[in-house]
Design an enzyme around this catalytic site. Structure first.
Site, PDB file in Angstrom:
ATOM      1  N   VAL A 174       0.841  -1.197   0.000  1.00 38.92           N
ATOM      2  CA  VAL A 174       0.000   0.000   0.000  1.00 38.92           C
ATOM      3  C   VAL A 174       0.877   1.248   0.000  1.00 38.92           C
ATOM      4  CG1 VAL A 174      -1.894  -1.147   1.224  1.00 38.92           C
ATOM      5  CG2 VAL A 174      -0.149   0.095   2.531  1.00 38.92           C
ATOM      6  N   SER A 175       0.261   2.388  -0.185  1.00 38.92           N
ATOM      7  CA  SER A 175       0.947   3.665  -0.015  1.00 38.92           C
ATOM      8  C   SER A 175       1.169   3.935   1.468  1.00 38.92           C
ATOM      9  CB  SER A 175       0.105   4.807  -0.596  1.00 38.92           C
ATOM     10  OG  SER A 175      -0.077   4.672  -1.971  1.00 38.92           O
ATOM     11  N   THR A 183       1.046   8.224  -1.385  1.00 42.15           N
ATOM     12  CA  THR A 183       2.195   8.987  -0.921  1.00 42.15           C
ATOM     13  C   THR A 183       2.531  10.092  -1.910  1.00 42.15           C
ATOM     14  OG1 THR A 183       3.023   6.950   0.080  1.00 42.15           O
ATOM     15  CG2 THR A 183       4.560   8.787  -0.081  1.00 42.15           C
ATOM     16  N   ALA A 184       2.411   9.779  -3.194  1.00 36.42           N
ATOM     17  CA  ALA A 184       2.686  10.788  -4.219  1.00 36.42           C
ATOM     18  C   ALA A 184       1.823  12.027  -4.002  1.00 36.42           C
ATOM     19  CB  ALA A 184       2.433  10.199  -5.609  1.00 36.42           C
ATOM     20  N   HIS A 236       6.110   5.651 -10.708  1.00 39.78           N
ATOM     21  CA  HIS A 236       6.612   4.437 -11.341  1.00 39.78           C
ATOM     22  C   HIS A 236       7.553   4.773 -12.506  1.00 39.78           C
ATOM     23  CE1 HIS A 236       3.944   2.428  -8.704  1.00 39.78           C
ATOM     24  NE2 HIS A 236       2.863   2.476  -9.444  1.00 39.78           N
TER      25      HIS A 236
END
Length: 287
Positions: free
Chosen positions: A63-64, A114-115, A158
């Site tokens: 997960v983030s 998170t990004a 990514h």
């Protein structure tokens, strides 16, 4: 998509088809890690696994880090297997070199990523007028949307770090560089979590299994290549190698002091901006 026909008692795990995840889990998923539990593998992009975690689905998930404040009552953060690093943060892309995003429409892969947290912390520092509408779309659709003028800017993750020039796009800002410059810490991206109900002994076994799988991949990278390329969505093998080299590093084997500091630093700053609930003092404890 389920990778194999697993044993009835296999642990249910979900991670992305991205090269870093398939590289990390190849040995374990294929039964080459001694004494590791069998796995029932499901492939899903990060926004889907974040949702699975919030609903309490599956035993183990990638997960983030951004979703941790919502799931740590039920799940424990494993001290290995995730994605942290330096020079590997999300990018904000535009069609031209215009540096002002005030009031602009920005596509993001998820608002629980998170990004997205890194983007909002960056925007709070450098876009004092505030960005405009946030549009959530699958990460592989963001660069075409920016190129085609459907949005003003896109937050990409990514392998887009290596391919955005193919779309004629401009790298407006590197969220990871901003994070590193302002904190000195590595960039926390993806976490491995497991249900606390599995018990302390099983959680320790899972961590040992992740570490063993990572080390086996490092010791014999060619062994994982068929699994990596099978799920790399027609990615060029050289890009897959760059992806692995960037996101699988010492923090994958063990978060360590800097890794935990980065995670707590991100979530503490995000909580101060009202982006996530605050963490309790022991929220990141393993067992």
């Amino acid at each position: 998509m389920t990778e194999t026909t697993p044993a009835a008692d296999a642990l249910r795990i979900a991670f992305s088809p991205c090269p870093n995840d398939t590289f990390v889990f190849d040995a374990w998923a294929h039964g080459r890690v001694p004494d590791a539990p069998a796995l029932d593998v499901t492939f899903a992009d990060i926004d889907l696994t974040n949702g699975m975690a919030e609903r309490g689905e599956l035993d183990v998930l990638k997960v983030s880090y951004a979703v941790l404040p919502w799931v740590l009552d039920e799940y424990a953060l494993l001290p290995c297997g995730g994605a942290l690093g330096r020079g590997c943060g999300p990018l904000v892309l535009t069609r031209g070199a215009d540096t002002d995003l005030t009031g602009k429409t920005v596509a993001v892969p998820s608002e629980r990523s998170t990004a997205y947290l890194l983007f909002r912390l960056w925007a709070a520092d450098v876009v004092p007028g505030g960005v405009g509408e946030i549009v959530v779309m699958p990460f592989d659709q963001i660069m075409p949307a920016v190129r085609d003028g459907k949005v003003d800017a896109g937050l990409v993750i990514h392998e887009a770090r290596f391919t955005y020039r193919n779309y004629g796009l401009h790298n407006l800002a590197d969220m990871g560089r901003h994070w590193e410059d302002t904190t000195g810490l590595p960039i926390p991206l993806g976490a491995i979590i497991a249900k606390r109900s599995l018990g302390a002994n099983t959680l320790k076994l899972l961590a040992e299994s992740v570490r063993a799988s990572v080390r086996m991949a490092w010791d014999d990278p060619e062994a994982s290549r068929p699994y990596v390329l099978e799920h790399a969505q027609e990615m060029d093998p050289s890009v897959a190698d760059q992806h692995i080299g960037l996101y699988v590093n010492e923090f994958t084997a063990d978060l360590g002091e800097d890794g935990y500091a980065a995670i707590r630093g991100l979530l503490t700053r995000a909580a101060a901006e009202g982006l996530v609930p605050p963490l309790g003092p022991d929220a990141l404890s393993f067992v």
